[in-house]
Design an enzyme around this catalytic site. Structure first.
Site, PDB file in Angstrom:
ATOM      1  N   HIS A  19      69.076  18.207  55.301  1.00  0.00           N
ATOM      2  CA  HIS A  19      67.751  18.802  55.478  1.00  0.00           C
ATOM      3  C   HIS A  19      67.737  19.697  56.709  1.00  0.00           C
ATOM      4  CE1 HIS A  19      66.668  15.722  52.602  1.00  0.00           C
ATOM      5  NE2 HIS A  19      65.517  16.337  52.439  1.00  0.00           N
ATOM      6  N   LYS A  46      72.649  17.797  47.612  1.00  0.00           N
ATOM      7  CA  LYS A  46      71.242  18.189  47.794  1.00  0.00           C
ATOM      8  C   LYS A  46      71.090  18.910  49.128  1.00  0.00           C
ATOM      9  CE  LYS A  46      66.612  16.571  48.588  1.00  0.00           C
ATOM     10  NZ  LYS A  46      65.830  15.463  49.110  1.00  0.00           N
ATOM     11  N   LYS A 190      47.429  45.336  47.932  1.00  0.00           N
ATOM     12  CA  LYS A 190      47.080  46.282  46.866  1.00  0.00           C
ATOM     13  C   LYS A 190      47.344  47.733  47.248  1.00  0.00           C
ATOM     14  CE  LYS A 190      43.690  43.521  44.421  1.00  0.00           C
ATOM     15  NZ  LYS A 190      42.339  43.364  43.935  1.00  0.00           N
ATOM     16  N   ASP A 227      41.817  46.068  37.796  1.00  0.00           N
ATOM     17  CA  ASP A 227      40.512  45.706  38.377  1.00  0.00           C
ATOM     18  C   ASP A 227      39.457  46.671  37.868  1.00  0.00           C
ATOM     19  OD1 ASP A 227      41.399  43.615  39.926  1.00  0.00           O
ATOM     20  OD2 ASP A 227      41.717  44.843  41.707  1.00  0.00           O
ATOM     21  N   ASN A 284      29.014  50.607  52.885  1.00  0.00           N
ATOM     22  CA  ASN A 284      30.077  49.766  53.438  1.00  0.00           C
ATOM     23  C   ASN A 284      29.815  49.447  54.898  1.00  0.00           C
ATOM     24  OD1 ASN A 284      32.624  48.457  52.964  1.00  0.00           O
ATOM     25  ND2 ASN A 284      33.522  49.936  54.388  1.00  0.00           N
ATOM     26  N   GLN A 379      40.412  41.603  34.058  1.00  0.00           N
ATOM     27  CA  GLN A 379      41.542  42.222  34.759  1.00  0.00           C
ATOM     28  C   GLN A 379      42.827  41.458  34.430  1.00  0.00           C
ATOM     29  OE1 GLN A 379      43.388  40.972  37.581  1.00  0.00           O
ATOM     30  NE2 GLN A 379      42.272  39.046  37.498  1.00  0.00           N
TER      31      GLN A 379
HETATM   32  P1  NAP Z   1      39.402  44.495  50.656  1.00  0.00           P
HETATM   33  O1  NAP Z   1      40.195  45.648  50.159  1.00  0.00           O
HETATM   34  O2  NAP Z   1      39.896  43.729  51.839  1.00  0.00           O
HETATM   35  O3  NAP Z   1      37.931  45.014  51.017  1.00  0.00           O
HETATM   36  C1  NAP Z   1      37.020  44.128  51.586  1.00  0.00           C
HETATM   37  C2  NAP Z   1      35.650  44.801  51.607  1.00  0.00           C
HETATM   38  O4  NAP Z   1      34.713  43.818  52.055  1.00  0.00           O
HETATM   39  C3  NAP Z   1      35.561  45.969  52.586  1.00  0.00           C
HETATM   40  O5  NAP Z   1      34.654  46.920  52.086  1.00  0.00           O
HETATM   41  C4  NAP Z   1      35.006  45.275  53.821  1.00  0.00           C
HETATM   42  O6  NAP Z   1      34.305  46.161  54.684  1.00  0.00           O
HETATM   43  C5  NAP Z   1      34.044  44.300  53.214  1.00  0.00           C
HETATM   44  N1  NAP Z   1      33.752  43.181  54.087  1.00  0.00           N
HETATM   45  C6  NAP Z   1      34.593  42.166  54.413  1.00  0.00           C
HETATM   46  N2  NAP Z   1      33.956  41.300  55.231  1.00  0.00           N
HETATM   47  C7  NAP Z   1      32.700  41.766  55.384  1.00  0.00           C
HETATM   48  C8  NAP Z   1      31.575  41.326  56.109  1.00  0.00           C
HETATM   49  N3  NAP Z   1      31.611  40.200  56.854  1.00  0.00           N
HETATM   50  N4  NAP Z   1      30.440  42.051  56.076  1.00  0.00           N
HETATM   51  C9  NAP Z   1      30.393  43.181  55.332  1.00  0.00           C
HETATM   52  N5  NAP Z   1      31.417  43.676  54.637  1.00  0.00           N
HETATM   53  C10 NAP Z   1      32.576  42.978  54.654  1.00  0.00           C
HETATM   54  O7  NAP Z   1      39.149  43.420  49.491  1.00  0.00           O
HETATM   55  P2  NAP Z   1      39.019  43.692  47.916  1.00  0.00           P
HETATM   56  O8  NAP Z   1      40.316  43.517  47.248  1.00  0.00           O
HETATM   57  O9  NAP Z   1      38.299  44.972  47.730  1.00  0.00           O
HETATM   58  O10 NAP Z   1      38.129  42.437  47.475  1.00  0.00           O
HETATM   59  C11 NAP Z   1      36.750  42.397  47.773  1.00  0.00           C
HETATM   60  C12 NAP Z   1      36.115  41.225  47.030  1.00  0.00           C
HETATM   61  O11 NAP Z   1      36.254  41.430  45.620  1.00  0.00           O
HETATM   62  C13 NAP Z   1      36.796  39.884  47.319  1.00  0.00           C
HETATM   63  O12 NAP Z   1      35.804  38.892  47.412  1.00  0.00           O
HETATM   64  C14 NAP Z   1      37.660  39.628  46.105  1.00  0.00           C
HETATM   65  O13 NAP Z   1      37.815  38.250  45.830  1.00  0.00           O
HETATM   66  C15 NAP Z   1      36.822  40.291  45.019  1.00  0.00           C
HETATM   67  N6  NAP Z   1      37.657  40.690  43.896  1.00  0.00           N
HETATM   68  C16 NAP Z   1      37.388  40.090  42.704  1.00  0.00           C
HETATM   69  C17 NAP Z   1      38.141  40.431  41.594  1.00  0.00           C
HETATM   70  C18 NAP Z   1      37.817  39.783  40.293  1.00  0.00           C
HETATM   71  O14 NAP Z   1      38.681  39.796  39.404  1.00  0.00           O
HETATM   72  N7  NAP Z   1      36.617  39.272  40.127  1.00  0.00           N
HETATM   73  C19 NAP Z   1      39.204  41.354  41.703  1.00  0.00           C
HETATM   74  C20 NAP Z   1      39.429  41.957  42.946  1.00  0.00           C
HETATM   75  C21 NAP Z   1      38.652  41.603  44.030  1.00  0.00           C
HETATM   76  P3  NAP Z   1      35.083  46.973  55.853  1.00  0.00           P
HETATM   77  O15 NAP Z   1      35.663  48.196  55.187  1.00  0.00           O
HETATM   78  O16 NAP Z   1      34.016  47.271  56.819  1.00  0.00           O
HETATM   79  O17 NAP Z   1      36.132  46.042  56.386  1.00  0.00           O
END
Ligand code: NAP
Length: 397
Positions: A19, A46, A190, A227, A284, A379
């Site tokens: 280990h 192992k 991403k 997405d 935003n 998605q």
């Molecule tokens: P991301 O690229 O990190 O973007 C995050 C976004 O949230 C940015 O616009 C950020 O603003 C904002 N944000 C984060 N914290 C915040 C706060 N405390 N107050 C205000 N705005 C805030 O993330 P993403 O991939 O776009 O994902 C965003 C959300 O979508 C997540 O909850 C994720 O789980 C969800 N999502 C869901 C699916 C689905 O299949 N349902 C798929 C993809 C994503 P700033 O630019 O100011 O940082």
């Protein structure tokens, strides 16, 4: 040692283990270690090491496939999970599953139930393709459950793993064999994924974010964004009425949609809605990002605080694409409740919890709501088609 050298009962097989709780040595050092263990009289060697990075596991796989004696090769910690699940693919003599998730004997052990029911380990063999979600964090994701169930249902020889990564480029470079044939990618990879792919679906390229990577038989990596399709089709179904998703004209055409968030999901929804003929407004927290996304798609930018009074017309659509309201911070919401009555439909990309504070408050205001679960499933459906090359007759429900 005397037991090893001579007095072993006849029918007894001896496992001799080493280990290393600190790191995973080089392939050469691992091979030397295996030889030394074998030399003391082990029937089964192992070796357990620790993963500092998910790429460390590849060294264990290389040694396992070339090992001339039965070998158990496991890499501990969450980053090493694939060593445990893929043991049958790389010739591992056995793997360990725990009976109770609260009682691990080493970091990163899956339960027997997960090995059997989620990863279908009895069907994993040398030809099994490896798919997975590379993200950080990753363990909260429901994608492995969903994809593995669908793979099992259609009898596609692949397993889908949660892959806790630190660097997407080095992950893809390390696991470059054709068997590692497709990946979902989520936060924070991403945008990096765009650089890592050799070819891109045009919409994914415009969005600047990729959530699906497929390795073609020629080794080239192709990036897609599902997405966008997932969110837009969920919103279209939510709007419903004449001109639903099967119609030539999208129900989004001509509508005003306010997209809150300018990250990966925000970009996907904004580009998708624009493509469907909607008028798009982006709000935003970081206003500059809202401006940049709005400029890119020919829309308008807002500050988050503006949402409280923004009401240029009735019947707008709201799409939350921020992480506000997501577990564990379920009290978060991007917009005051009183402003929700300005909207006809409210969509939330957040899918854990299924009913977010935003959706609950929108329902209380009598507004139609669409859950992020709808986007999640759609998605994933798009990804599944890319991974399997499209299998006819696959239904998710
Ligand atoms: P991301 O690229 O990190 O973007 C995050 C976004 O949230 C940015 O616009 C950020 O603003 C904002 N944000 C984060 N914290 C915040 C706060 N405390 N107050 C205000 N705005 C805030 O993330 P993403 O991939 O776009 O994902 C965003 C959300 O979508 C997540 O909850 C994720 O789980 C969800 N999502 C869901 C699916 C689905 O299949 N349902 C798929 C993809 C994503 P700033 O630019 O100011 O940082």
């Amino acid at each position: 040692m005397s037991f090893i050298s001579g007095n072993k009962p006849e029918k007894c097989k001896l496992i001799v283990s080493s280990h290393n709780y600190e790191y995973t040595p080089s392939c050469e050092e691992l091979a030397n270690l295996v030889a030394r263990i074998q030399a003391v009289g082990a029937d089964i060697v192992k070796v357990a090491t620790a993963a500092k990075d998910i790429v460390d596991v590849s060294r264990m796989f290389q040694v396992m496939v070339h090992c001339q004696v039965p070998m158990i090769g496991l890499v501990m910690s969450e980053r090493g999970l694939m060593s445990r699940v893929l043991a049958p693919k790389f010739g591992g003599y056995l793997t360990f599953g725990i009976l109770n998730s609260a009682k691990t004997s080493a970091p990163g052990q899956p339960t027997v139930e997960e090995l059997l029911d989620v990863y279908n380990i009895r069907c994993i063999g040398p030809d099994t393709k490896v798919l997975g979600l590379i993200a950080n964090p990753v363990k909260q994701s429901k994608s492995p459950i969903l994809h593995n169930k669908c793979l099992q249902y259609v009898g596609y020889n692949a397993v889908y793993l949660p892959l806790l990564g630190d660097n997407l480029a080095s992950f893809l470079e390390t696991y470059s064999s054709p068997d590692f044939s497709g990946f979902s990618c989520s936060l924070p990879f991403k945008v990096d994924a765009v650089q890592c792919c050799n070819e891109h679906d045009p919409v994914a390229k415009s969005i600047g974010a990729i959530n699906t990577i497929v390795r073609r038989p020629d080794g080239k990596l192709v990036g897609y964004n599902t997405d966008y399709i997932g969110a837009i089709s969920a919103i279209e179904d939510g709007i419903g009425g004449p001109g639903s998703k099967d119609a030539v004209i999208s129900p989004l055409a001509g509508r005003l949609i306010v997209v809150v968030g300018a990250g990966g999901a925000g970009k996907a929804i904004a580009y998708g809605a624009k493509e469907k003929g909607a008028r798009v407004v982006v709000a935003n927290r970081t206003y500059e990002k809202a401006v940049s996304l709005a400029n890119a798609i020919g829309g308008q930018a807002l500050r988050l605080a503006d949402l409280e009074t923004f009401r240029p017309e009735d019947g707008m659509i709201l799409a939350n694409a921020t992480s506000l309201g997501m577990q564990p911070n379920i009290d978060g919401t991007p917009i005051p409740k009183k402003a929700l009555s300005f909207y006809d439909v409210v969509f939330d990309a957040v899918y854990a919890p299924k009913v977010t504070r935003l959706l609950r408050e929108a329902e209380e205001c009598g507004v139609k709501v669409v859950s992020g679960v709808e986007m999640f499933i759609r998605q994933a459906m798009g990804q599944f088609e890319h991974f399997t090359g499209g299998i006819e007759g696959v239904m998710f429900f």
